[in-house]
Design an enzyme around this catalytic site. Structure first.
Site, short mmCIF file in Angstrom:
data_model
loop_
_atom_site.label_atom_id
_atom_site.label_comp_id
_atom_site.label_asym_id
_atom_site.label_seq_id
_atom_site.Cartn_x
_atom_site.Cartn_y
_atom_site.Cartn_z
N ASP A 29 2.15 -8.44 8.63
CA ASP A 29 1.48 -7.15 8.85
C ASP A 29 0.18 -7.39 9.63
O ASP A 29 -0.55 -8.34 9.38
CB ASP A 29 1.19 -6.47 7.51
CG ASP A 29 0.88 -4.99 7.68
OD1 ASP A 29 1.72 -4.16 7.29
OD2 ASP A 29 -0.21 -4.67 8.20
N ILE A 30 -0.12 -6.50 10.55
CA ILE A 30 -1.32 -6.64 11.39
C ILE A 30 -2.60 -6.40 10.59
O ILE A 30 -3.68 -6.88 10.98
CB ILE A 30 -1.23 -5.66 12.59
CG1 ILE A 30 -2.13 -6.10 13.73
CG2 ILE A 30 -1.55 -4.23 12.17
CD1 ILE A 30 -1.89 -5.35 15.03
N GLN A 64 3.76 6.80 4.01
CA GLN A 64 4.39 6.12 5.13
C GLN A 64 3.68 6.51 6.41
O GLN A 64 3.47 7.70 6.68
CB GLN A 64 5.88 6.50 5.21
CG GLN A 64 6.62 5.77 6.34
CD GLN A 64 8.11 6.12 6.36
OE1 GLN A 64 8.57 7.00 5.63
NE2 GLN A 64 8.86 5.42 7.19
N HIS A 77 10.82 0.21 6.54
CA HIS A 77 10.30 -1.16 6.38
C HIS A 77 10.02 -1.45 4.93
O HIS A 77 9.59 -0.58 4.17
CB HIS A 77 9.04 -1.38 7.22
CG HIS A 77 7.99 -0.33 7.06
ND1 HIS A 77 8.09 0.91 7.66
CD2 HIS A 77 6.82 -0.32 6.38
CE1 HIS A 77 7.01 1.63 7.36
NE2 HIS A 77 6.23 0.91 6.57
N HIS A 82 7.57 -3.59 2.64
CA HIS A 82 6.35 -4.41 2.56
C HIS A 82 6.56 -5.48 1.49
O HIS A 82 7.10 -5.18 0.41
CB HIS A 82 5.16 -3.58 2.06
CG HIS A 82 4.62 -2.57 3.00
ND1 HIS A 82 3.53 -2.81 3.79
CD2 HIS A 82 4.99 -1.28 3.24
CE1 HIS A 82 3.24 -1.71 4.48
NE2 HIS A 82 4.12 -0.77 4.18
N ASN A 105 7.30 2.53 1.35
CA ASN A 105 6.64 3.83 1.40
C ASN A 105 7.57 4.81 2.13
O ASN A 105 8.19 4.45 3.13
CB ASN A 105 5.31 3.73 2.15
CG ASN A 105 4.31 2.86 1.40
OD1 ASN A 105 4.31 2.81 0.17
ND2 ASN A 105 3.46 2.16 2.13
P1 5GP Z 1 3.41 2.19 6.09
O1 5GP Z 1 2.07 2.79 5.81
O2 5GP Z 1 4.18 3.01 7.09
O3 5GP Z 1 4.21 1.89 4.86
O4 5GP Z 1 3.12 0.77 6.71
C1 5GP Z 1 3.07 0.49 8.07
C2 5GP Z 1 2.51 -0.90 8.19
O5 5GP Z 1 2.70 -1.34 9.51
C3 5GP Z 1 1.00 -0.99 7.91
O6 5GP Z 1 0.77 -1.90 6.85
C4 5GP Z 1 0.41 -1.45 9.23
O7 5GP Z 1 -0.66 -2.33 9.08
C5 5GP Z 1 1.61 -2.11 9.91
N1 5GP Z 1 1.55 -2.06 11.36
C6 5GP Z 1 1.34 -0.95 12.12
N2 5GP Z 1 1.35 -1.26 13.42
C7 5GP Z 1 1.58 -2.61 13.49
C8 5GP Z 1 1.69 -3.52 14.57
O8 5GP Z 1 1.59 -3.16 15.76
N3 5GP Z 1 1.93 -4.82 14.28
C9 5GP Z 1 2.06 -5.25 12.98
N4 5GP Z 1 2.28 -6.56 12.79
N5 5GP Z 1 1.96 -4.41 11.93
C10 5GP Z 1 1.72 -3.11 12.18
#
Ligand code: 5GP
Ligand code: ZN
Length: 114
Positions: A30-31, A94, A100, A102, A87
């Site tokens: 994760d970034i 989300q 995805h 986590h 999520n």
């Molecule tokens: P969500 O909130 O949708 O469950 O999680 C999305 C996740 O994707 C977040 O933890 C966010 O940091 C990660 N994320 C979003 N954009 C990027 C990206 O460009 N590269 C990487 N490695 N992770 C990302």
């Protein structure tokens, strides 16, 4: 799908720190890590969220979970465990509309979520 960040990661348009890749899935760090270990496992097929999963996607989900477990172990979470989170939509917080998992580990996490 056209402007999906994770589809762009799959196509290589956006670079990531890759953990694993095959024809079905990609696992990458994760970034914005929320724990010492924080990676995502995503299907290459664009599925928007868990509510959109169809019955014939369940073997794919099994493969994603299997890889999440295996990579968590490889990254040192086998003994103490980790959190495996999906999520879903707005109440689930989300932010990227491509399914995805986590995986968060390497520290004690709190429960319940805020
Ligand atoms: P969500 O909130 O949708 O469950 O999680 C999305 C996740 O994707 C977040 O933890 C966010 O940091 C990660 N994320 C979003 N954009 C990027 C990206 O460009 N590269 C990487 N490695 N992770 C990302
Ligand atoms: Zn996508």
């Amino acid at each position: 799908m056209g402007d999906c960040i994770f589809c762009k990661i799959i196509s290589g348009e956006i670079p990531v720190k890759k953990i694993y890749e095959n024809d079905d899935m990609l696992a990458f760090h994760d970034i914005s890590p929320q724990a010492p270990v924080h990676f995502l496992v995503i299907p290459k097929k664009h599925i928007t969220n868990l509510m959109e999963v169809k019955k014939n996607d369940t073997p794919l989900l099994g493969k994603l979970l299997d890889k999440a477990q295996e990579a968590a172990k490889e990254l040192g979470c086998g003994e103490k465990g980790a959190r495996f989170v999906i999520n879903c939509k707005s109440d689930g917080a989300q932010t990227v509309d491509h399914l995805h998992i986590h995986v968060l580990g390497g520290r004690q996490l709190a429960w319940p979520p805020g």
